[in-house]
Design a protein around this motif. Structure first.
Motif, PDB file in Angstrom:
ATOM      1  N   GLN A 105      33.548 -24.742 -25.526  1.00  0.00           N
ATOM      2  CA  GLN A 105      32.999 -25.754 -25.961  1.00  0.00           C
ATOM      3  C   GLN A 105      33.088 -26.851 -24.751  1.00  0.00           C
ATOM      4  O   GLN A 105      32.133 -27.823 -24.638  1.00  0.00           O
ATOM      5  CB  GLN A 105      33.306 -26.660 -27.265  1.00  0.00           C
ATOM      6  N   SER A 133      30.237 -28.791 -22.634  1.00  0.00           N
ATOM      7  CA  SER A 133      30.059 -30.217 -22.757  1.00  0.00           C
ATOM      8  C   SER A 133      29.726 -30.762 -21.307  1.00  0.00           C
ATOM      9  O   SER A 133      29.340 -31.809 -21.120  1.00  0.00           O
ATOM     10  CB  SER A 133      31.367 -30.507 -23.185  1.00  0.00           C
ATOM     11  N   ASN A 134      30.498 -30.215 -20.366  1.00  0.00           N
ATOM     12  CA  ASN A 134      30.428 -30.308 -18.998  1.00  0.00           C
ATOM     13  C   ASN A 134      29.009 -30.175 -18.457  1.00  0.00           C
ATOM     14  O   ASN A 134      28.479 -30.745 -17.606  1.00  0.00           O
ATOM     15  CB  ASN A 134      31.562 -29.517 -18.219  1.00  0.00           C
ATOM     16  N   GLY A 152      31.514 -33.644 -18.123  1.00  0.00           N
ATOM     17  CA  GLY A 152      31.685 -34.316 -19.448  1.00  0.00           C
ATOM     18  C   GLY A 152      32.225 -35.509 -19.435  1.00  0.00           C
ATOM     19  O   GLY A 152      31.956 -36.482 -20.222  1.00  0.00           O
ATOM     20  N   ASN A 161      30.681 -39.338 -19.990  1.00  0.00           N
ATOM     21  CA  ASN A 161      31.248 -40.156 -21.374  1.00  0.00           C
ATOM     22  C   ASN A 161      31.895 -41.402 -21.028  1.00  0.00           C
ATOM     23  O   ASN A 161      32.359 -41.831 -21.862  1.00  0.00           O
ATOM     24  CB  ASN A 161      31.867 -39.250 -22.309  1.00  0.00           C
TER      25      ASN A 161
END
Length: 270
Positions: free
Chosen positions: A107, A111-112, A163, A167
């Motif tokens: 996961q 996300s990255n 990721g 963010n």
């Protein structure tokens, strides 16, 4: 142990028949594999050249070329497996199950990957920009699929996951092309305010690296219990910012000393 020669002969005959029956598929699969790998390399090279000729962003070009490369490799693998007689539907089902398992276990990597896509699409920075993110101030040298590669001022290589980068807060020092240094000098209350301002401003005007527009500023910033604080704010091109910052500190100190204006201890430079 008794060995039945008739059975051995039967097994050998069946093996040879199976080998002859399966050889065309095996040979064709190997041919497809080698020709496919060569075609993929050639296609990838042509795509990269086309992107360069179209003046696409280098980061976007490499990103798209890498995705295309892996997509073609997966397609080639499916073709080879299908040519060997493995049902494609079964393989797709297995691949889907593997993809789900890998997706759940990776996961963070997904996300990255998504973060890399966002960086490529919205371009908060590009290769060559100096940014501050995740507690690091460095220059971007490569935006990869999962991480962004940066080099700090002391030549250390830093890899930041895309990721976390996408963010978090990002300060791009290169986007505007110009940067303002914000320094503070504190002098005693016995000093002439106008004279001090003129001396500090003249230092900025005499420095060829300091931009004329926007104009440099010198003004009284604060009155403390023991000193008068002056804000000294020169503007410079990004590539000259470090030199302007250090030269302003040195030249202002020298000019104030020559004028007999004492700098108060515990001066803060911001």
């Amino acid at each position: 142990m008794n060995v039945n020669s008739a059975e051995l002969s039967n097994y050998a005959t069946r093996f040879i028949d199976l080998l002859f029956d399966y050889s065309p598929k095996l040979i064709s699969a190997f041919l497809i594999l080698f020709i496919g790998l060569y075609a993929i390399r050639l296609t990838n090279r042509i795509i990269r050249k086309v992107m360069i000729k179209r003046n696409l962003d280098p980061t976007l070009s490499k990103f798209l070329a890498d995705i295309l490369l892996w997509a073609l490799r997966i397609l080639l693998f499916v073709t080879v497996i299908s040519n060997l007689g493995v049902p494609t539907s079964s393989f797709v089902a297995i691949l889907g199950a593997m993809g789900l398992a890998v997706g759940l276990s990776l996961q963070g990597s997904l996300s990255n990957f998504a973060g890399g896509m966002l960086i490529i699409l919205f371009k908060p920075f590009k290769v060559g920009d100096t940014i501050e993110a995740q507690g690091v101030v460095a220059t971007v040298i490569e935006i990869q699929i999962f991480v962004t590669k940066l080099v700090t001022g002391n030549n250390q290589t830093v890899f930041i996951p895309n990721g976390a980068l996408s963010n978090g807060n990002i300060i791009n020092y290169s986007m505007q092309g110009e940067r303002k240094a914000d320094l503070t000098f504190a002098v005693s209350y016995d000093s002439d305010i106008k004279k001090t301002k003129d001396i500090l401003l003249d230092v900025l005007i005499q420095n060829p690296k300091v931009l004329k527009t926007p104009a440099p500023e010198v003004f009284v910033k604060n009155l403390t219990a023991s000193s008068v604080e002056f804000a000294v704010r020169p503007w410079a091109k990004n590539e000259n910012y470090g030199a302007v910052f250090s030269e302003t500190l040195e030249n202002c100190k020298t000019a104030l000393d020559e004028a007999g204006i004492a700098i108060q201890p515990y001066t803060l430079q911001k």
